[in-house]
Design a protein around this motif. Structure first.
Motif, PDB file in Angstrom:
ATOM      1  N   UNK A 227       0.843  -1.214   0.000  1.00 21.61           N
ATOM      2  CA  UNK A 227       0.000   0.000   0.000  1.00 21.61           C
ATOM      3  C   UNK A 227       0.870   1.253   0.000  1.00 21.61           C
ATOM      4  N   UNK A 228       1.957   1.224   0.779  1.00 21.58           N
ATOM      5  CA  UNK A 228       2.864   2.360   0.838  1.00 21.58           C
ATOM      6  C   UNK A 228       3.488   2.641  -0.534  1.00 21.58           C
ATOM      7  N   UNK A 229       3.905   1.574  -1.235  1.00 23.06           N
ATOM      8  CA  UNK A 229       4.499   1.728  -2.569  1.00 23.06           C
ATOM      9  C   UNK A 229       3.484   2.272  -3.563  1.00 23.06           C
ATOM     10  N   UNK A 230       2.257   1.765  -3.490  1.00 25.27           N
ATOM     11  CA  UNK A 230       1.220   2.204  -4.432  1.00 25.27           C
ATOM     12  C   UNK A 230       0.853   3.671  -4.189  1.00 25.27           C
ATOM     13  N   UNK A 231       0.763   4.060  -2.927  1.00 22.41           N
ATOM     14  CA  UNK A 231       0.471   5.467  -2.618  1.00 22.41           C
ATOM     15  C   UNK A 231       1.588   6.377  -3.152  1.00 22.41           C
ATOM     16  N   UNK A 232       2.807   5.904  -3.026  1.00 21.08           N
ATOM     17  CA  UNK A 232       3.933   6.689  -3.551  1.00 21.08           C
ATOM     18  C   UNK A 232       3.813   6.842  -5.063  1.00 21.08           C
ATOM     19  N   UNK A 233       3.453   5.751  -5.741  1.00 21.10           N
ATOM     20  CA  UNK A 233       3.296   5.804  -7.200  1.00 21.10           C
ATOM     21  C   UNK A 233       2.150   6.741  -7.593  1.00 21.10           C
ATOM     22  N   UNK A 234       1.069   6.683  -6.859  1.00 24.71           N
ATOM     23  CA  UNK A 234      -0.098   7.533  -7.193  1.00 24.71           C
ATOM     24  C   UNK A 234       0.271   9.014  -7.118  1.00 24.71           C
ATOM     25  N   UNK A 240      -2.210   7.152 -14.167  1.00 21.51           N
ATOM     26  CA  UNK A 240      -2.452   7.217 -15.607  1.00 21.51           C
ATOM     27  C   UNK A 240      -1.242   6.771 -16.407  1.00 21.51           C
ATOM     28  N   UNK A 241      -0.079   6.753 -15.770  1.00 19.55           N
ATOM     29  CA  UNK A 241       1.132   6.323 -16.475  1.00 19.55           C
ATOM     30  C   UNK A 241       1.407   4.825 -16.320  1.00 19.55           C
ATOM     31  N   UNK A 242       0.571   4.144 -15.537  1.00 20.60           N
ATOM     32  CA  UNK A 242       0.740   2.709 -15.342  1.00 20.60           C
ATOM     33  C   UNK A 242       0.035   1.923 -16.440  1.00 20.60           C
ATOM     34  N   UNK A 245      -3.085  -3.366 -16.559  1.00 15.38           N
ATOM     35  CA  UNK A 245      -3.105  -4.436 -15.539  1.00 15.38           C
ATOM     36  C   UNK A 245      -2.540  -3.981 -14.197  1.00 15.38           C
ATOM     37  N   UNK A 246      -1.490  -3.148 -14.234  1.00 12.32           N
ATOM     38  CA  UNK A 246      -0.889  -2.678 -12.979  1.00 12.32           C
ATOM     39  C   UNK A 246      -1.766  -1.622 -12.317  1.00 12.32           C
ATOM     40  N   UNK A 247      -2.386  -0.751 -13.158  1.00  9.74           N
ATOM     41  CA  UNK A 247      -3.274   0.271 -12.602  1.00  9.74           C
ATOM     42  C   UNK A 247      -4.437  -0.383 -11.865  1.00  9.74           C
ATOM     43  N   UNK A 248      -5.039  -1.399 -12.514  1.00 12.31           N
ATOM     44  CA  UNK A 248      -6.164  -2.087 -11.894  1.00 12.31           C
ATOM     45  C   UNK A 248      -5.722  -2.767 -10.594  1.00 12.31           C
ATOM     46  N   UNK A 249      -4.517  -3.357 -10.608  1.00 13.89           N
ATOM     47  CA  UNK A 249      -3.988  -4.015  -9.421  1.00 13.89           C
ATOM     48  C   UNK A 249      -3.793  -3.000  -8.286  1.00 13.89           C
ATOM     49  N   UNK A 250      -3.277  -1.835  -8.626  1.00 10.44           N
ATOM     50  CA  UNK A 250      -3.042  -0.795  -7.623  1.00 10.44           C
ATOM     51  C   UNK A 250      -4.354  -0.332  -7.007  1.00 10.44           C
ATOM     52  N   UNK A 251      -5.370  -0.160  -7.828  1.00  6.47           N
ATOM     53  CA  UNK A 251      -6.676   0.301  -7.337  1.00  6.47           C
ATOM     54  C   UNK A 251      -7.314  -0.727  -6.400  1.00  6.47           C
ATOM     55  N   UNK A 252      -7.221  -2.001  -6.781  1.00  5.01           N
ATOM     56  CA  UNK A 252      -7.832  -3.052  -5.961  1.00  5.01           C
ATOM     57  C   UNK A 252      -7.101  -3.176  -4.619  1.00  5.01           C
ATOM     58  N   UNK A 253      -5.756  -3.085  -4.646  1.00  8.29           N
ATOM     59  CA  UNK A 253      -5.012  -3.191  -3.385  1.00  8.29           C
ATOM     60  C   UNK A 253      -5.344  -2.035  -2.456  1.00  8.29           C
ATOM     61  N   UNK A 254      -5.485  -0.826  -2.982  1.00 10.63           N
ATOM     62  CA  UNK A 254      -5.846   0.316  -2.141  1.00 10.63           C
ATOM     63  C   UNK A 254      -7.258   0.169  -1.596  1.00 10.63           C
TER      64      UNK A 254
END
Length: 293
Positions: A227-234, A240-242, A245-254
């Motif tokens: 979650x910490x890594x995904x928040x940093x990426x967001x 929008x730059x992901x 498949x990775x964007x969807x993964x990030x959204x579901x994990x959050x």
């Protein structure tokens, strides 16, 4: 009563019908805890020698006197002259020496010998706390003889020197169970087995609980890092730059920060396996690491 006391109580009641086995058990009792006193013939009484047993356990003393009566017709109040005492030593062996090998050459007699030895100098710890059975010998040669008798039943024991005693001991639960079987203490054996089963079950449950707790802690730590890594990426990279498949993964994990990998995979359409979810989360973490540089 202690577990050791319960074992001795059971063994003290066990009376082998064979005279040669009775003699072997008596020889152990006399050899390890026999007491010999001199009677001075006070008040006109007969001068001679008395026999007894140095033990605090009344059942053990009674067993010894019962065996003396059955094997050599010696009563508890009998006064022996020197010739009679030496004759008894000739039959049972000197108390200063190990028991004669001739008395314990048969397997049944070695069982009786070990039973008598435990009654005289044996002890056992509470099995709910630890597995430990021992014989405290004052003579090293007697300790060796005991160890050899135990080994003849394919049971391993060890000898250590503790103060003035040469201690023959067993610390394996299975070995102690086998020795109780050899000494013919079935009730104590079953009680010990029940305690062993309960102890092993508790140990297995504790290990499983600890393992599951460790896995949960590991999962929670990993999820928090993801979650910490995904928040940093967001914030610093932008969803929008992901890749999709990775964007969807990030959204579901959050959205489900505490969910295990299997549950996260079920949020996809079509569902994604644990390895697939793990691969995408790892890719997100790698991107976050690069973005931090």
């Amino acid at each position: 009563m202690s577990f050791s006391g319960e074992v001795k109580k059971e063994l003290a009641k066990r009376m082998n019908p064979a005279r040669h086995c009775q003699i072997a058990e008596l020889a152990a009792l006399m050899n390890f805890c026999g007491a010999y006193g001199r009677s001075g013939g006070e008040s006109g009484g007969k001068a001679g020698y008395t026999l007894g047993f140095q033990t605090e356990n009344e059942a053990v003393a009674r067993k010894g006197f019962t065996l003396l009566k059955k094997t050599y017709n010696i009563d508890t109040d009998r006064i022996l002259d020197e010739e009679e005492l030496q004759g008894l030593f000739t039959k049972l062996g000197s108390p200063e020496e190990p028991v004669s090998p001739l008395l314990i050459k048969n397997s049944c007699c070695r069982r009786a010998f070990l039973r008598g030895a435990f009654l005289a100098i044996g002890s056992m710890s509470n099995p709910t706390k630890a597995y430990h059975l021992e014989f405290d010998c004052t003579d090293e040669r007697k300790a060796w003889q005991l160890q050899e008798a135990i080994r003849s039943f394919e049971i391993e024991s060890k000898i250590i020197l503790r103060k003035k005693y040469h201690v023959v001991y067993l610390k394996e639960g299975s070995g102690i169970v086998n020795l109780l079987n050899v000494c013919e203490a079935p009730v104590s054996l079953m009680n010990l087995e029940n305690m062993r089963i309960l102890k092993e079950m508790r140990g297995a449950v504790n290990r499983r609980v600890n393992c599951e707790a460790a896995n949960i802690a590991k999962t929670v730590t990993a999820a928090a890092r993801q979650v910490e890594d995904i928040e940093f990426l967001r914030i610093h990279y932008g969803f929008q730059n992901l890749p999709e498949p990775l964007r969807r993964m990030a959204e579901i994990r959050l959205e489900y920060p505490d969910a295990p990998l299997k549950e996260l995979g079920e949020r996809f359409d079509p569902p994604l396996g644990k390895s697939g979810v793990n691969h995408r989360l790892r890719r997100l973490s790698e991107l976050a690491e690069k973005a931090r540089l």
